[in-house]
Design a protein around this motif. Structure first.
Motif, PDB file in Angstrom:
ATOM      1  N   MET A   1      14.505  85.878  52.165  1.00 47.79           N
ATOM      2  CA  MET A   1      15.421  87.009  52.313  1.00 47.79           C
ATOM      3  C   MET A   1      14.695  88.317  52.051  1.00 47.79           C
ATOM      4  O   MET A   1      14.989  89.318  52.647  1.00 47.79           O
ATOM      5  CB  MET A   1      16.607  86.841  51.367  1.00 47.79           C
ATOM      6  CG  MET A   1      17.588  88.005  51.469  1.00 47.79           C
ATOM      7  SD  MET A   1      18.997  87.831  50.377  1.00 47.79           S
ATOM      8  CE  MET A   1      20.017  86.705  51.302  1.00 47.79           C
ATOM      9  N   THR A   4      13.449  90.507  54.902  1.00 48.65           N
ATOM     10  CA  THR A   4      14.363  91.197  55.806  1.00 48.65           C
ATOM     11  C   THR A   4      14.877  92.506  55.228  1.00 48.65           C
ATOM     12  O   THR A   4      15.418  93.319  55.951  1.00 48.65           O
ATOM     13  CB  THR A   4      15.559  90.300  56.149  1.00 48.65           C
ATOM     14  OG1 THR A   4      16.239  90.002  54.949  1.00 48.65           O
ATOM     15  CG2 THR A   4      15.114  89.032  56.836  1.00 48.65           C
ATOM     16  N   ILE A   5      14.716  92.713  53.935  1.00 51.98           N
ATOM     17  CA  ILE A   5      15.272  93.932  53.339  1.00 51.98           C
ATOM     18  C   ILE A   5      14.624  95.202  53.899  1.00 51.98           C
ATOM     19  O   ILE A   5      15.323  96.137  54.262  1.00 51.98           O
ATOM     20  CB  ILE A   5      15.199  93.858  51.804  1.00 51.98           C
ATOM     21  CG1 ILE A   5      16.218  92.810  51.337  1.00 51.98           C
ATOM     22  CG2 ILE A   5      15.493  95.212  51.176  1.00 51.98           C
ATOM     23  CD1 ILE A   5      16.145  92.508  49.859  1.00 51.98           C
ATOM     24  N   ARG A  52      16.711  87.514  64.921  1.00 55.54           N
ATOM     25  CA  ARG A  52      17.833  88.096  64.198  1.00 55.54           C
ATOM     26  C   ARG A  52      18.792  88.780  65.140  1.00 55.54           C
ATOM     27  O   ARG A  52      18.436  89.178  66.242  1.00 55.54           O
ATOM     28  CB  ARG A  52      17.327  89.072  63.150  1.00 55.54           C
ATOM     29  CG  ARG A  52      16.521  90.213  63.726  1.00 55.54           C
ATOM     30  CD  ARG A  52      15.640  90.823  62.689  1.00 55.54           C
ATOM     31  NE  ARG A  52      14.678  89.833  62.206  1.00 55.54           N
ATOM     32  CZ  ARG A  52      13.911  89.997  61.142  1.00 55.54           C
ATOM     33  NH1 ARG A  52      13.982  91.099  60.456  1.00 55.54           N
ATOM     34  NH2 ARG A  52      13.064  89.079  60.779  1.00 55.54           N
ATOM     35  N   GLN A  85      20.370  82.966  57.360  1.00 55.26           N
ATOM     36  CA  GLN A  85      20.730  84.007  56.399  1.00 55.26           C
ATOM     37  C   GLN A  85      21.785  84.913  57.027  1.00 55.26           C
ATOM     38  O   GLN A  85      21.641  85.313  58.186  1.00 55.26           O
ATOM     39  CB  GLN A  85      19.517  84.863  56.051  1.00 55.26           C
ATOM     40  CG  GLN A  85      18.407  84.131  55.344  1.00 55.26           C
ATOM     41  CD  GLN A  85      17.227  85.052  55.105  1.00 55.26           C
ATOM     42  OE1 GLN A  85      17.352  86.092  54.481  1.00 55.26           O
ATOM     43  NE2 GLN A  85      16.089  84.673  55.646  1.00 55.26           N
ATOM     44  N   ILE A  87      23.128  88.436  56.137  1.00 56.89           N
ATOM     45  CA  ILE A  87      22.848  89.558  55.247  1.00 56.89           C
ATOM     46  C   ILE A  87      23.821  90.692  55.557  1.00 56.89           C
ATOM     47  O   ILE A  87      23.814  91.234  56.664  1.00 56.89           O
ATOM     48  CB  ILE A  87      21.397  90.045  55.431  1.00 56.89           C
ATOM     49  CG1 ILE A  87      20.440  88.875  55.174  1.00 56.89           C
ATOM     50  CG2 ILE A  87      21.108  91.226  54.517  1.00 56.89           C
ATOM     51  CD1 ILE A  87      19.035  89.142  55.649  1.00 56.89           C
ATOM     52  N   PRO A  94      30.169  90.901  51.287  1.00 63.13           N
ATOM     53  CA  PRO A  94      29.652  89.606  51.780  1.00 63.13           C
ATOM     54  C   PRO A  94      30.795  88.715  52.246  1.00 63.13           C
ATOM     55  O   PRO A  94      31.944  88.892  51.837  1.00 63.13           O
ATOM     56  CB  PRO A  94      28.983  88.989  50.551  1.00 63.13           C
ATOM     57  CG  PRO A  94      28.796  90.105  49.579  1.00 63.13           C
ATOM     58  CD  PRO A  94      29.866  91.113  49.879  1.00 63.13           C
TER      59      PRO A  94
END
Ligand SMILES: [Zn+2]
Ligand SMILES: [Zn+2]
Length: 95
Positions: A1, A4-5, A52, A85, A87, A94
């Motif tokens: 994860m 990807t931030i 993504r 994921q 996100i 969420p």
């Protein structure tokens, strides 16, 4: 994860968040309650190639909790939703 931030931060710099639309525009209405006009609320990331996409909440919810598998178009592979994921974009609750 963690990988990807920075992508999300880059995204925010490049794009006005209100302009982000659900990327799954061709998905038929009804099956997942997806509407093509909905704003994107989640970045989903494939476990295989890291492909993504930005998806609206209803479509994300469907894929995460109701779909049997999620199809990676790039690899032509199918994965259980918990391999992906989901996100939330900044300011999004969420699922
Ligand atoms: Zn893939
Ligand atoms: Zn959608």
């Amino acid at each position: 994860m963690l990988d990807t931030i920075p992508d999300i931060e880059l995204l925010i710099e490049l794009v006005d968040m209100e302009d982000l639309r659900c990327g799954d525009v061709n998905h038929p209405r009804g099956i997942s309650f997806h509407t093509a006009e909905a704003s994107a609320e989640f970045l989903i990331v494939a476990p295989c190639c890291g492909d993504r996409g930005l998806l609206c909440r209803t479509r994300s919810y469907y894929l995460k909790y109701q779909a049997a598998t999620i199809h990676c178009m790039r690899c032509d592979a199918r994965w259980a939703p918990d391999r992906y994921q989901f996100i939330p974009l900044p300011g999004v609750l969420p699922i």
